[in-house]
Design an enzyme around this catalytic site. Structure first.
Site, PDB file in Angstrom:
ATOM      1  N   CYS A 167     -59.756 -30.628   0.924  1.00 38.31           N
ATOM      2  CA  CYS A 167     -60.503 -30.010   2.026  1.00 38.31           C
ATOM      3  C   CYS A 167     -61.950 -30.484   1.988  1.00 38.31           C
ATOM      4  O   CYS A 167     -62.767 -29.935   1.230  1.00 38.31           O
ATOM      5  CB  CYS A 167     -60.434 -28.490   1.939  1.00 38.31           C
ATOM      6  SG  CYS A 167     -61.353 -27.668   3.264  1.00 38.31           S
TER       7      CYS A 167
ATOM      8  N   CYS B  19     -64.610 -27.759   2.718  1.00 41.95           N
ATOM      9  CA  CYS B  19     -64.825 -26.774   1.660  1.00 41.95           C
ATOM     10  C   CYS B  19     -65.594 -27.377   0.480  1.00 41.95           C
ATOM     11  O   CYS B  19     -66.585 -26.817   0.019  1.00 41.95           O
ATOM     12  CB  CYS B  19     -63.489 -26.237   1.160  1.00 41.95           C
ATOM     13  SG  CYS B  19     -62.496 -25.414   2.410  1.00 41.95           S
ATOM     14  N   ASP B  20     -65.119 -28.503   0.000  1.00 41.56           N
ATOM     15  CA  ASP B  20     -65.617 -29.040  -1.266  1.00 41.56           C
ATOM     16  C   ASP B  20     -66.664 -30.135  -1.112  1.00 41.56           C
ATOM     17  O   ASP B  20     -67.317 -30.512  -2.090  1.00 41.56           O
ATOM     18  CB  ASP B  20     -64.437 -29.579  -2.091  1.00 41.56           C
ATOM     19  CG  ASP B  20     -63.419 -28.495  -2.405  1.00 41.56           C
ATOM     20  OD1 ASP B  20     -63.830 -27.322  -2.500  1.00 41.56           O
ATOM     21  OD2 ASP B  20     -62.235 -28.803  -2.543  1.00 41.56           O
TER      22      ASP B  20
END
Length: 521
Positions: A339, A342-343
């Protein structure tokens, strides 16, 4: 800090406060700390129930939301804006006595937990999944004074991130030890803290009466199917690992007809709220294990629970495809990620790779290029498969390199985190090594249908084969969404197929059930 419109909206929300709330701010002269202090002052000015004090905290900048009467504490290390602004608003409301939207038995279970629980939740402000985890832990902290939670912006507290080798968010620590990585719900947290919780829940599920329609999956297809079934007056249940599926990890959605633009997290929240408007029995944090046919269908769950139903509708969706090369599993969460939204912020200023040259891969590369030092895209095919507009955008950015005919063969690392990857040039057969801090895998999806291999007809891609009514190879079992052999995997198509399969189940029931009067005769 807050503009006039946002202040007006927030003031309206804060009218729901029923008891005093304290804001305790730790700030220095840094820009972020001053922004946080400005935010706290704005909030303080909007309600007479709120008071503001400054102190020197464990982390700076940080702000703690306290309920002095109950001695509860919810903290934010960093500036809780972006996706986490909602987490802050809910923390204020819940600390101020506004009802928490959890079942009464769950609230009592949280209140009765013995011991002390100090949670630390590392997030990135662009992460779609992080707020769900932060809010779950914050609700628990608002209920039980022996539970605390602090949201920590990983990009602002890089020393902690590096010390703890955090390379994926949300990452949760409990009493200084790793607790979880990725999405986790209140019930899942309780199952980990209360060893008897899962067994009690499984027993309760097994005692339920048989359903008319049992939906397996809580994504767009499953939600649509449940709503259509409930509207037909059918006894409807949903078994779901979590609501939303892949949609929860989607940032921008601009092709959902009639809605010009939205975000995955908002769409998931709306889906769940819509389902709750109907008489649907939701059994969450449950995964299907096997399905048996008989007079009634019997679904066995991983928890050991068994659920019975006259018809079953499978909407278990799909998951990210893995590379299946040495090192991938070893370094998952330690440099291997799936992701980018997200990361990605955890790799600020570093060199990363994106595996895959389709739309998702090139979109990921473009997003990451705004955060990291450099992006290398590796595509197995002789050319990219992404839309031309995305290819042009990627080519216009000065820190994206694209390598085609590249077969990734190994993820390398130092035992703790990724330091690169090896690939083979398919045109020449030569092997190459690229030094990297992170690898984002974007190579398509795998249907979540392995548990049905010996039960239903699956095609060569492992998808459930359905007809034009959504019925599978077993009469009375239907399927919808990305788990099926649908031609295209899109949110709006999944919703439509969920409705189709639900109507198919309704049609099956009215054609196969024997009326009560006839049974009595």
């Amino acid at each position: 800090m807050l503009d006039t419109n946002l202040k007006t909206q927030l003031k309206t929300y804060l009218q729901n406060l029923k008891r005093p709330v304290e804001l305790v701010v730790s700030a220095d002269d840094s820009p972020k700390a001053q922004e946080l202090l400005g935010l706290a002052k704005d909030i303080d000015s909007l309600s007479t129930h709120i008071s503001l004090t400054q102190t020197q905290g464990v982390r700076t900048p940080s702000m703690t939301v306290r309920n002095p009467s109950e001695a509860t504490a919810i903290s934010f290390a960093g500036l809780p804006m972006g996706h986490e602004f909602t987490s802050l608003i809910l923390a204020l409301l819940h600390s101020g006595g506004h009802p928490i939207k959890l079942a009464d038995d769950v609230i009592e279970q949280i209140r009765a937990l013995p011991g002390q629980y100090q949670f630390e939740t590392y997030v990135s402000l662009s992460c779609q999944t992080c707020p769900e985890v932060v809010q779950a832990l914050n609700m628990m902290a608002a209920i039980n004074p022996n539970i605390t939670n602090v949201m920590i912006d990983g990009s602002l507290f890089q020393d902690e991130v590096n010390e703890r080798n955090i390379m994926a968010v949300p990452s949760v620590y409990l009493n200084g030890e790793p607790f979880s990585v990725g999405a986790i719900s209140v019930q899942e947290i309780l199952n980990k803290l209360d060893v008897n919780a899962a067994g009690r829940q499984a027993e309760q599920i097994s005692q339920k009466e048989a359903f008319d329609v049992l939906v397996i999956g809580g994504g767009p297809a499953g939600a649509s199917a449940a709503i259509y079934a409930a509207r037909k007056g059918l006894r409807t249940g949903i078994v779901a690992d979590k609501f939303g599926g892949q949609v929860a990890e989607t940032v921008g959605i601009e092709n959902f007809i009639s809605v010009k633009s939205t975000e995955g997290s908002k769409l998931v929240a709306n889906l769940e709220a819509h389902v709750h408007d109907y008489d649907v029995d939701i059994m969450d944090n449950q995964r299907a294990l096997s399905l048996k046919s008989g007079e009634l269908f019997e679904l066995t769950l991983e928890s050991g629970a068994q659920v019975r139903s006259k018809t079953v509708l499978i909407a278990t969706g799909a998951r990210w495809r893995e590379m299946n090369v040495p090192g991938e599993k070893e370094y998952r969460g330690s440099g291997v990620a799936y992701c980018p939204h997200c990361d990605g912020p955890l790799f600020k200023g570093k060199r990363v790779a994106v595996i895959g040259g389709g739309n998702s891969g090139i979109e990921a590369a473009i997003d990451l290029a705004n955060i990291v030092e450099h992006v290398t895209v590796l595509e197995f095919d002789v050319k990219l498969r992404a839309d031309e507009v995305l290819q042009r955008k990627a080519a216009s950015m000065g820190n994206i390199d694209i390598i085609t005919q590249a077969m990734t063969t190994e993820v390398t690392g130092d035992g703790k985190r990724v330091n690169g990857l090896n690939y083979t040039d398919r045109a020449t057969g030569e092997s190459h090594h690229v030094e990297l801090a992170g690898i984002f895998v974007q190579i398509g999806l795998i249907p979540n249908a392995e548990w049905l291999t010996d039960t239903l007809e699956l095609n060569g891609r492992g998808e459930v084969v359905v007809d034009n009514k959504g019925e599978t190879s077993i009469a009375g079992v239907f399927a919808a969404g990305d788990v099926t052999n649908s031609a295209y995997k899109q949110i709006i198509i999944a919703m439509g197929s969920g409705a189709t399969a639900s109507l198919g189940a309704f049609d099956y029931l009215i054609r196969n059930e024997v009326p009560q009067a006839e049974q009595a005769a």
